[in-house]
Design a protein around this motif. Structure first.
Motif, mmCIF file in Angstrom:
data_model
loop_
_atom_site.group_PDB
_atom_site.id
_atom_site.type_symbol
_atom_site.label_atom_id
_atom_site.label_comp_id
_atom_site.label_asym_id
_atom_site.label_seq_id
_atom_site.Cartn_x
_atom_site.Cartn_y
_atom_site.Cartn_z
ATOM 1 N N UNK A 37 1.460 -1.545 0.078
ATOM 2 C CA UNK A 37 0.409 0.007 0.050
ATOM 3 C C UNK A 37 0.889 1.259 -0.470
ATOM 4 N N UNK A 38 2.331 1.729 0.649
ATOM 5 C CA UNK A 38 2.952 2.247 0.600
ATOM 6 C C UNK A 38 3.635 2.604 -1.032
ATOM 7 N N UNK A 39 3.625 1.580 -1.008
ATOM 8 C CA UNK A 39 4.516 1.763 -2.621
ATOM 9 C C UNK A 39 3.791 1.402 -4.206
ATOM 10 N N UNK A 40 2.579 2.275 -3.415
ATOM 11 C CA UNK A 40 1.065 1.743 -4.085
ATOM 12 C C UNK A 40 1.715 1.311 -6.132
ATOM 13 N N UNK A 41 2.604 2.991 -6.298
ATOM 14 C CA UNK A 41 2.628 2.949 -7.893
ATOM 15 C C UNK A 41 3.053 1.726 -8.221
ATOM 16 N N UNK A 42 3.458 0.340 -7.814
ATOM 17 C CA UNK A 42 4.082 -0.403 -8.111
ATOM 18 C C UNK A 42 3.550 -1.717 -8.058
ATOM 19 N N UNK A 43 2.141 -1.590 -8.490
ATOM 20 C CA UNK A 43 1.607 -2.498 -8.415
ATOM 21 C C UNK A 43 -0.184 -3.047 -7.322
ATOM 22 N N UNK A 44 0.065 -1.344 -7.015
ATOM 23 C CA UNK A 44 -1.534 -1.807 -6.593
ATOM 24 C C UNK A 44 -3.166 -1.019 -7.468
ATOM 25 N N UNK A 45 -4.197 -1.861 -7.478
ATOM 26 C CA UNK A 45 -4.675 -1.585 -8.102
ATOM 27 C C UNK A 45 -5.633 -0.564 -7.874
ATOM 28 N N UNK A 46 -5.878 0.709 -8.038
ATOM 29 C CA UNK A 46 -6.957 1.694 -7.686
ATOM 30 C C UNK A 46 -8.298 1.499 -8.146
ATOM 31 N N UNK A 47 -8.428 1.208 -8.639
ATOM 32 C CA UNK A 47 -9.549 0.807 -9.368
ATOM 33 C C UNK A 47 -10.471 0.144 -8.499
ATOM 34 N N UNK A 48 -9.273 -0.931 -8.245
ATOM 35 C CA UNK A 48 -9.693 -2.301 -6.913
ATOM 36 C C UNK A 48 -9.908 -1.671 -5.792
ATOM 37 N N UNK A 49 -8.782 -0.897 -5.855
ATOM 38 C CA UNK A 49 -9.052 -0.292 -3.598
ATOM 39 C C UNK A 49 -10.382 0.925 -3.392
ATOM 40 N N UNK A 50 -11.235 1.106 -5.404
ATOM 41 C CA UNK A 50 -12.241 2.182 -4.230
ATOM 42 C C UNK A 50 -13.995 1.211 -4.869
ATOM 43 N N UNK A 51 -13.231 0.424 -5.658
ATOM 44 C CA UNK A 51 -14.429 -0.130 -5.963
ATOM 45 C C UNK A 51 -14.915 -0.382 -7.368
ATOM 46 N N UNK A 52 -14.275 0.102 -8.191
ATOM 47 C CA UNK A 52 -14.355 1.454 -9.197
ATOM 48 C C UNK A 52 -13.943 0.820 -10.803
#
Length: 295
Positions: A37-52
């Motif tokens: 989560x801290x290094x979100x640019x390397x692989x966290x799906x922001x659409x998934x995080x917000x359920x969008x």
């Protein structure tokens, strides 16, 4: 009720659909670690995080984005039993990135599945399922819209137009790292791009080669214009058996590089193909080599 809880009205319409279909069905805290989560640019799906998920390829209405942000900040608030501080902080970042046109372009360019189908024999239905998904996935980067997509019902003229378009594919995809650009002013972003022009151009060229390879494989395996499955199998059978030259060469290479600790089979395969001029995959060479070592 604690004063940190962000109140929002009961969702209706599109917001209600998002709540019913997504909010209750999963928890991204099971998908990522706090460090991720801290290094979100390397692989966290922001659409998934917000359920969008449903907005991956279309604009997100501002009121939807704001509502979802509030709901997710409540869900992940660290004061709650199942909260997570890192996810809580990332929710606002996700809102900022997906709500900013340029940052979203950077993010969509970075967070993308670059895989292409392997070069092998496909049954007709399988070919269209596999390659249609891949071309559709990459179509969002096309400067020219709409983009022709793969369809089994196309006549020969449309097939030719399809491959002509993708052979000359022009992409707007950019390769600036969104995590570094987040928080920068427009002037600083421009300076970053100028400073890293060569590196970014190299990445863009690599991506163009990836698309070119996709088109080559598709054209080769397309049942409407390529060789029949029977012909492809016969072609593969011609090189399936190992010639005496290949076997003896592989034996020598095993003696030379057999004790290598890193990239052993990649090295042997490269040398073998270079000497014998017979194309072999690393998997084929490894299987044959292990078989020879047992004898």
């Amino acid at each position: 009720m604690p004063n940190w809880i962000i109140k929002f009205e009961k969702p209706v319409g599109e917001l209600a659909r998002i709540h019913s279909e997504y909010f209750k069905g999963r928890n991204v805290l099971n998908l990522y670690t706090r460090e991720e989560f801290k290094n979100w640019g390397k692989g966290v799906d922001l659409y998934l995080l917000l359920d969008l998920d449903m907005y991956r390829t279309k604009p997100i209405p501002p009121h939807v984005l704001e509502h979802v942000m509030k709901a997710k900040m409540y869900e992940y608030h660290p004061d709650l039993t199942k909260g997570c501080r890192e996810a809580f902080l990332l929710v606002k970042v996700a809102r900022d990135v997906l709500g900013d046109r340029k940052l979203r372009l950077f993010y969509d360019s970075n967070f993308f599945d670059e895989s292409i189908p392997e070069d092998r024999i496909y049954q007709p239905d399988e070919f269209f399922d596999v390659f249609e998904e891949c071309f559709r996935r990459n179509s969002k980067f096309s400067i020219k819209q709409p983009v022709p997509l793969l369809s089994p019902s196309d006549d020969l003229k449309k097939v030719e137009e399809f491959y002509e378009f993708w052979s000359n594919f022009r992409s707007w995809r950019t390769f600036e790292p969104v995590e570094e650009l987040y928080g920068m002013e427009e002037h600083d972003r421009s300076q970053y791009s100028a400073k890293n022009r060569e590196k970014l151009a190299s990445l863009k060229n690599q991506d163009a080669l990836r698309i070119k390879r996709l088109v080559q494989i598709a054209k080769k395996r397309d049942p409407r214009i390529g060789k029949s499955i029977e012909e492809q199998i016969k072609e593969m059978m011609k090189i399936s058996s190992w010639t005496p030259l290949e076997t003896s060469t592989l034996k020598r290479l095993l003696a030379l590089f057999g004790k290598a600790k890193k990239n052993k089979w990649e090295i042997i395969t490269e040398k073998l193909v270079g000497i014998t001029k017979v194309k072999r995959s690393t998997k084929e060479v490894m299987e044959k080599g292990l078989e020879m070592e047992k004898k």
